[in-house]
Design a protein around this motif. Structure first.
Motif, PDB file in Angstrom:
ATOM      1  N   PHE A 300       0.835  -1.205   0.000  1.00 35.70           N
ATOM      2  CA  PHE A 300       0.000   0.000   0.000  1.00 35.70           C
ATOM      3  C   PHE A 300       0.870   1.255   0.000  1.00 35.70           C
ATOM      4  CE2 PHE A 300      -1.871   3.432   2.493  1.00 35.70           C
ATOM      5  CZ  PHE A 300      -3.097   3.630   1.864  1.00 35.70           C
ATOM      6  N   VAL A 301       1.914   1.239   0.800  1.00 38.15           N
ATOM      7  CA  VAL A 301       2.814   2.404   0.894  1.00 38.15           C
ATOM      8  C   VAL A 301       3.494   2.651  -0.444  1.00 38.15           C
ATOM      9  CG1 VAL A 301       4.843   3.349   2.067  1.00 38.15           C
ATOM     10  CG2 VAL A 301       3.150   2.021   3.370  1.00 38.15           C
ATOM     11  N   LYS A 302       3.982   1.577  -1.061  1.00 40.23           N
ATOM     12  CA  LYS A 302       4.691   1.724  -2.334  1.00 40.23           C
ATOM     13  C   LYS A 302       3.754   2.170  -3.443  1.00 40.23           C
ATOM     14  CE  LYS A 302       8.263  -1.721  -1.350  1.00 40.23           C
ATOM     15  NZ  LYS A 302       8.844  -3.036  -1.745  1.00 40.23           N
ATOM     16  N   LEU A 303       2.528   1.666  -3.447  1.00 42.31           N
ATOM     17  CA  LEU A 303       1.601   1.991  -4.531  1.00 42.31           C
ATOM     18  C   LEU A 303       1.084   3.417  -4.427  1.00 42.31           C
ATOM     19  CD1 LEU A 303      -0.124   1.180  -6.978  1.00 42.31           C
ATOM     20  CD2 LEU A 303      -1.824   0.252  -5.382  1.00 42.31           C
ATOM     21  N   THR A 304       0.684   3.842  -3.206  1.00 40.05           N
ATOM     22  CA  THR A 304       0.001   5.138  -3.062  1.00 40.05           C
ATOM     23  C   THR A 304       0.918   6.276  -2.644  1.00 40.05           C
ATOM     24  OG1 THR A 304      -0.529   4.768  -0.733  1.00 40.05           O
ATOM     25  CG2 THR A 304      -2.057   3.877  -2.378  1.00 40.05           C
ATOM     26  N   PHE A 320      -8.049   8.817  -1.457  1.00 37.89           N
ATOM     27  CA  PHE A 320      -7.944   8.439  -2.858  1.00 37.89           C
ATOM     28  C   PHE A 320      -8.753   9.278  -3.831  1.00 37.89           C
ATOM     29  CE2 PHE A 320      -7.352   3.983  -0.952  1.00 37.89           C
ATOM     30  CZ  PHE A 320      -5.990   4.201  -0.810  1.00 37.89           C
ATOM     31  N   GLN A 321      -9.781   9.996  -3.337  1.00 34.80           N
ATOM     32  CA  GLN A 321     -10.664  10.679  -4.279  1.00 34.80           C
ATOM     33  C   GLN A 321     -10.014  11.958  -4.796  1.00 34.80           C
ATOM     34  OE1 GLN A 321     -14.598  11.346  -2.753  1.00 34.80           O
ATOM     35  NE2 GLN A 321     -15.518  11.390  -4.783  1.00 34.80           N
ATOM     36  N   GLN A 349      -7.927   6.361  -8.724  1.00 34.56           N
ATOM     37  CA  GLN A 349      -7.539   6.758  -7.380  1.00 34.56           C
ATOM     38  C   GLN A 349      -6.288   7.639  -7.454  1.00 34.56           C
ATOM     39  OE1 GLN A 349      -7.111   3.297  -4.875  1.00 34.56           O
ATOM     40  NE2 GLN A 349      -9.309   2.982  -4.715  1.00 34.56           N
ATOM     41  N   TYR A 350      -6.176   8.511  -6.476  1.00 36.32           N
ATOM     42  CA  TYR A 350      -5.065   9.453  -6.444  1.00 36.32           C
ATOM     43  C   TYR A 350      -4.015   9.016  -5.427  1.00 36.32           C
ATOM     44  CZ  TYR A 350      -7.061  12.871  -9.603  1.00 36.32           C
ATOM     45  OH  TYR A 350      -7.537  13.510 -10.715  1.00 36.32           O
ATOM     46  N   LYS A 351      -2.759   9.308  -5.760  1.00 35.20           N
ATOM     47  CA  LYS A 351      -1.653   9.037  -4.845  1.00 35.20           C
ATOM     48  C   LYS A 351      -1.370  10.283  -4.005  1.00 35.20           C
ATOM     49  CE  LYS A 351       0.523   5.866  -8.149  1.00 35.20           C
ATOM     50  NZ  LYS A 351       1.767   5.522  -8.881  1.00 35.20           N
ATOM     51  N   LYS A 352      -0.397  10.152  -3.115  1.00 38.17           N
ATOM     52  CA  LYS A 352      -0.066  11.277  -2.243  1.00 38.17           C
ATOM     53  C   LYS A 352       0.468  12.464  -3.035  1.00 38.17           C
ATOM     54  CE  LYS A 352       2.402  12.433   2.024  1.00 38.17           C
ATOM     55  NZ  LYS A 352       3.250  11.916   3.119  1.00 38.17           N
ATOM     56  N   ASP A 353       1.175  12.179  -4.187  1.00 37.26           N
ATOM     57  CA  ASP A 353       1.746  13.263  -4.983  1.00 37.26           C
ATOM     58  C   ASP A 353       0.747  13.824  -5.999  1.00 37.26           C
ATOM     59  OD1 ASP A 353       1.522  11.253  -6.796  1.00 37.26           O
ATOM     60  OD2 ASP A 353       3.668  11.068  -7.229  1.00 37.26           O
ATOM     61  N   ASP A 354      -0.564  13.516  -5.811  1.00 34.38           N
ATOM     62  CA  ASP A 354      -1.649  14.014  -6.655  1.00 34.38           C
ATOM     63  C   ASP A 354      -1.643  13.438  -8.078  1.00 34.38           C
ATOM     64  OD1 ASP A 354      -2.904  15.531  -4.734  1.00 34.38           O
ATOM     65  OD2 ASP A 354      -1.677  17.318  -5.151  1.00 34.38           O
ATOM     66  N   THR A 355      -0.814  12.455  -8.335  1.00 28.09           N
ATOM     67  CA  THR A 355      -0.950  11.739  -9.605  1.00 28.09           C
ATOM     68  C   THR A 355      -1.993  10.646  -9.415  1.00 28.09           C
ATOM     69  OG1 THR A 355       0.820  10.183  -9.036  1.00 28.09           O
ATOM     70  CG2 THR A 355       1.448  12.173 -10.254  1.00 28.09           C
ATOM     71  N   TRP A 356      -2.577  10.213 -10.535  1.00 31.70           N
ATOM     72  CA  TRP A 356      -3.651   9.224 -10.420  1.00 31.70           C
ATOM     73  C   TRP A 356      -3.282   7.933 -11.136  1.00 31.70           C
ATOM     74  CZ3 TRP A 356      -5.853   7.432 -14.902  1.00 31.70           C
ATOM     75  CH2 TRP A 356      -5.689   8.223 -16.046  1.00 31.70           C
TER      76      TRP A 356
END
Length: 994
Positions: A300-304, A320-321, A349-356
């Motif tokens: 989860f950490v690596k993906l998001t 994620f939204q 879904q969105y990642k922490k860096d705002d990429t989806w």
């Protein structure tokens, strides 16, 4: 194939397109596919199309029959109003009705099954089947993981239940199956039930104790300040958990035991499964019913990009939204959690860096011991690449399935895993026979060019595109010419994952090329094949994709094209305005074709024919344009050239006629009208035969013309024609059939030349030849008569002289005897002269026999039969060759030359040498002597008749004349080299096959 009509009955149409719809002009449904009827149960004949379906893409403002007709040949997505079934395909105009052919658009096997469909409901050639197989495999994998996680949850619940039962032990009886022990504060055994008495030894911290010693030890470990204290031990081969309840006031401790061997095993399994979840490359989370995250793995950490601190306590929707996320997907997950149901959603879904990224979220409820949902286990998989591949695959599948050329996809090892119907039709193999084989195994024949095959194989295994032409075999053993173009498909790491190849049947092209080569310059502008370039641009006209053919057309590499603006790269100001106008059409969802002047990488102006269409993403949003490009520069040049050729035909001095496939005149030039006397109106749609042929037209030639024309073969003949005023004239006709790209005759083309004057000259020539032959025959007969009449008195004179000499041998003086000898010599010379004249006259008159003769043997026989003085030697240098000629003529030729050489030798030791050398298709013979030689002044005179430059009694002055006449007859040559006092060499040049 252009005018080929295909007819299907309803059963055939059902097998090929089980989701088809046939709509009448009044918008009523006439018939529909059986598989479509299973899902859309409100369908029926005469039901209005607009009452049951709505068109989703492209957008149509007002749905009418004409608006549907306008969408023919376009990609269409529509939806059934009740079932929600989406169909993708295209409309085709079928007579006065409209036929929709397509297939359902599913994203998962679950969706397929929910609609009550199976694989048998689809056509075997439907590419959706392959995609659904892939999705089915993914669903099966997710299902297995889900079952594994349910096992984990079940085991957790069992363990908790076991602990609860241990903790709930308060009172027990001696009949309790679990061990019950009571000890005092010093560890002395006070009481134990039957189950406890069976425990004889205890292992704790790897140390084995007897029962008495163990409890004396364990009492020292108990914390009496706590009401409850636990320990575990191993006894009698089993694992036990003991609960110690300290009763300090009473001075003893109640110890309640429970066999936890099975729980230990379950816990070990639970730990192992937890480790699997923790190390899973996909994201795994446990959430509360409101979506709050309770636990997450490293995946989860690596993906998001969210840390565990970020995630724990936050809801999935909060994390994620984003702007592109679709609310309905989150609502569907929330709805499933409320209902305690399994969910499987694909969403952005969105990642922490705002990429989806595209995510597949599959959740499974976890229940407590009472069957209530206590939390959710969710597996999150990044399927961005898969979605991209699906989009690309859908696009390629649609293009490939509808392509008239053969399409194959192979694995990196060359094995075919997909092909379209066209490839099966080309080769004659079924799809089952093709799958798993390489293209070489399917198509290699004895006619296949090995060098082209090596180019293809080398390009394939090096991951390079290829574009080759070679013979491809069919199942029945025949073969056809193909243009095979291959393109590797790479993954994001640049590794070839599969290969795409297009096989085009160019048999007709090859046939045209051969015909054009035979006919040289005639109609060389026929183009047998088109190569198409594919280009995609975004809304700003920046290039996002270009295939290999487009790169070849433009001169740019794909790396040079990608990311650059197509308008800036290829066109000038005039072209920019055209493309901007096309952008407006694309924004309205319209497609069209147009010609555009462009400049390639070498700044060479080219003309492209472009078929452009709007390009959409999965959600139907316009993302740019896609265009198919054909370079028609050469075609445009050829059109100009064809105009010039037609102008030449019009101005040609000979007659030029073009007729239709029935032989009726469509066009003729001015020369034809002048020669025949007819006007254009009088010759229109009439055959040349009925206009021009008459009584003296040769029936055999007419039959020849009919046969050649009926077979579509070239014709070349001469015939008598008649003009409008019935004047006859001779014409030489050359013509041939003209074919279209399908190999069918469309016209006939002929050139007619008036050869009347030539025929008159030929007639005169034939009369002169006959007269000359008659004269020659008369001369030959005259020569025979003269020869006989002259030889007869000579023989009489010779006989009389012989008789006189015999009767008066002793009466004549020496002088008289000498005179008689002189008379005999003159008579003999006269006889030789007459024989020479007769031979000379017959050289080119008699029938000549041509055969393979050995000149070496002929010359050797000549040497044996002629008179040679003792001081003269005749020899052959090397071996003389064999040639094809008349044996008697060759003997005459070489005997005269050798005798001539002998006669002119004045040396004490005379020598004549005969030799031969090869000179291309000829032999050069040399007859060399060491005689008196000749001055250069008489070289040209020695071949004249009756010219003799020797005092030899045997010379008649005809020998070399006979030699020259024989050589002339055989189209050879003779010359000499001579030096007075040294000798002479005659050179004779004869063909190997005279």
């Amino acid at each position: 194939m252009k005018n080929l009509a295909l007819c299907f009955d309803e059963n055939s149409l059902n097998r090929l397109f089980p989701f088809y719809i046939l709509v009448s002009p009044n918008f009523e449904i006439i018939s529909f596919g059986s598989s479509l009827g299973k899902v859309c149960q409100d369908l029926g004949n005469n039901v209005l199309f607009t009452n049951v379906f709505k068109i989703r893409r492209p957008h149509v403002d007002s749905v009418s029959f004409q608006s549907i007709v306008a969408q023919c040949n376009n990609h269409v997505v529509m939806q059934h109003n009740i079932s929600g079934l989406s169909l993708r395909g295209q409309f085709e105009l079928l007579g006065e009705n409209i036929l929709f052919v397509g297939s359902p658009w599913f994203t998962s096997m679950v969706e397929l099954m929910n609609k009550g469909l199976t694989f048998e409901d689809f056509a075997p050639n439907d590419p959706s089947i392959d995609l659904l197989h892939v999705l089915n495999n993914a669903d099966n994998t997710s299902k297995e993981l889900k079952e594994l996680l349910m096992t984990i949850n079940d085991q957790k619940n069992k363990l908790k239940q076991a602990n609860k039962e241990i903790q709930d032990i308060a009172l027990f009886t001696t009949q309790n199956p679990d061990p019950l022990i009571r000890i005092d504060t010093k560890g002395n055994l006070l009481k134990r039930n039957l189950a406890a008495e069976q425990l004889t030894t205890f292992v704790h911290n790897d140390i084995e104790y007897s029962t008495e010693h163990f409890f004396k030890y364990i009492v020292t470990q108990i914390d009496f300040d706590k009401d409850r204290w636990f320990f575990e031990t191993h006894t009698n081969g089993r694992d036990y958990s003991f609960l110690c309840i300290t009763l300090k006031d009473l001075g003893y401790v109640n110890i309640y035991g429970r066999d936890v061997t099975e729980q230990k095993k379950s816990q070990a399994e639970l730990n192992r499964l937890s480790l699997v979840a923790s190390t899973n490359v996909n994201a795994v989370i446990f959430t509360a019913l409101d979506g709050t995250i309770n636990w997450a793995n490293e995946g989860f950490v690596k993906l998001t990009g969210f840390s565990l601190q970020d995630a724990i306590g936050s809801t999935t929707q909060e994390l994620f939204q984003g702007a592109l996320s679709e609310q309905f997907a989150f609502d569907a997950i929330k709805k499933a959690k409320i209902a305690g149901e399994h969910f499987n959603q694909e969403l952005i879904q969105y990642k922490k860096d705002d990429t989806w990224f595209w995510a597949k979220a599959e959740g499974q409820p976890l229940f407590d011991s009472h069957g209530n949902v206590k939390e959710y286990f969710t597996l999150i998989e990044d399927i961005t690449e898969k979605k991209r591949d699906e989009e690309e695959f859908k696009r390629l599948s649609l293009v490939a399935s509808l392509n008239n050329n053969g399409i194959v996809f192979t694995k990196p090892n060359g094995k075919i895993f997909w092909c379209n119907d066209a490839y099966c039709s080309y080769t004659g193999f079924t799809r089952e026979e093709i799958m798993g084989k390489t293209p070489i195994e399917i198509g290699k024949t004895s006619d296949t060019d090995d060098e082209q095959l090596r180019i293809m194989v080398r390009s394939f295994f090096n991951g390079f595109p290829f574009d080759i032409e070679l013979k491809h075999g069919r199942k029945d053993g025949s073969s056809f010419w193909t243009k095979a173009k291959g393109q590797p498909i790479f993954n994001e790491k640049g590794k070839v994952t599969q290969f795409f190849a297009m096989i085009e049947d160019i048999t007709l092209k090859k046939r045209y090329e051969e015909s054009l080569q035979i006919e040289k310059e005639k109609y060389r502008g026929i183009i047998a094949n088109m190569n198409l370039g594919l280009l995609e641009v975004d809304l700003d006209n920046n290039i996002t994709m270009a295939n290999h053919r487009f790169s070849t057309m433009s001169g740019y590499t794909q790396q040079e094209l990608l990311g650059n603006n197509a308008i800036d790269v290829f066109v000038n100001e005039g072209g920019k305005s055209v493309l901007k106008a096309k952008d407006k059409l694309r924004s309205k969802g319209l497609t069209d074709s147009y010609e555009l002047r462009v400049f390639d990488k070498n700044n060479q102006e080219r003309i492209w024919l472009i078929s452009g269409a709007p390009n959409y993403d999965l959600h139907g949003n316009l993302i740019g344009s896609i265009g198919i490009h054909l370079d028609i520069t050469d075609q445009k040049s050829q059109e100009q050239e064809l105009y010039l050729l037609s102008l030449i035909a019009e101005k040609n001095l000979n007659s030029v006629v073009i007729a239709d496939k029935e032989g009726r005149i469509e066009w003729a030039n001015t020369s034809f009208l002048k020669m025949t006397g007819y006007s254009k109106e009088e010759i229109a749609m009439r055959t040349p035969g009925e206009l021009l042929q008459g009584p003296e037209s040769n029936p055999d030639v007419i039959l020849y013309l009919r046969n050649q024309i009926s077979k579509g073969l070239p014709f070349n003949c001469e015939i008598i024609n008649y003009s409008k005023n019935k004047e006859k004239y001779w014409v030489r006709i050359q013509g041939q059939a003209l074919y279209d790209k399908k190999g069918k005759i469309i016209k006939y083309f002929a050139i007619e030349e008036d050869v009347s004057a030539q025929k008159e000259l030929e007639s005169q020539k034939e009369k002169l030849i006959l007269d000359l032959a008659k004269t020659n025959k008369e001369l030959e007969e005259y020569a025979q008569i003269v020869s006989h009449d002259l030889k007869s008195p000579l023989r009489s004179i010779n006989s009389l002289i012989s008789w006189i000499k015999e009767e008066n041998v002793n009466n004549f003086e020496a002088q008289t005897q000498n005179y008689f000898s002189l008379i005999e010599h003159k008579v003999e010379k006269m006889d030789h002269l007459i024989e020479g004249i007769l031979t000379y006259s017959k050289i080119d008159k008699e029938v000549v026999k041509s055969e393979n003769i050995d000149l070496h043997e002929i010359v050797r026989n000549i040497i044996d039969i002629i008179h040679l003085p003792d001081h003269i030697r005749v020899s052959i240098i090397g071996t003389l060759p064999r040639i094809k000629a008349d044996k008697f003529r060759m003997q005459q030729l070489f005997q005269n030359l050798i005798v001539n050489a002998v006669n002119y030798i004045d040396k004490k030791q005379g020598l004549v040498e005969i030799s031969a050398n090869q000179d291309g298709d000829n032999y050069i013979f040399a007859i060399k002597d060491n005689g008196v030689g000749m001055p250069k002044a008489i070289h040209s005179k020695i071949f004249e008749t009756f010219k003799s430059f020797t005092t030899s009694k045997h010379s008649t002055g005809l020998g070399l004349s006979i030699v020259q006449k024989i050589i002339t007859f055989y189209q050879g040559d003779i010359w000499l080299e001579s030096q007075e006092g040294v000798g002479t060499t005659f050179f004779v040049k004869l063909k190997k096959e005279s």
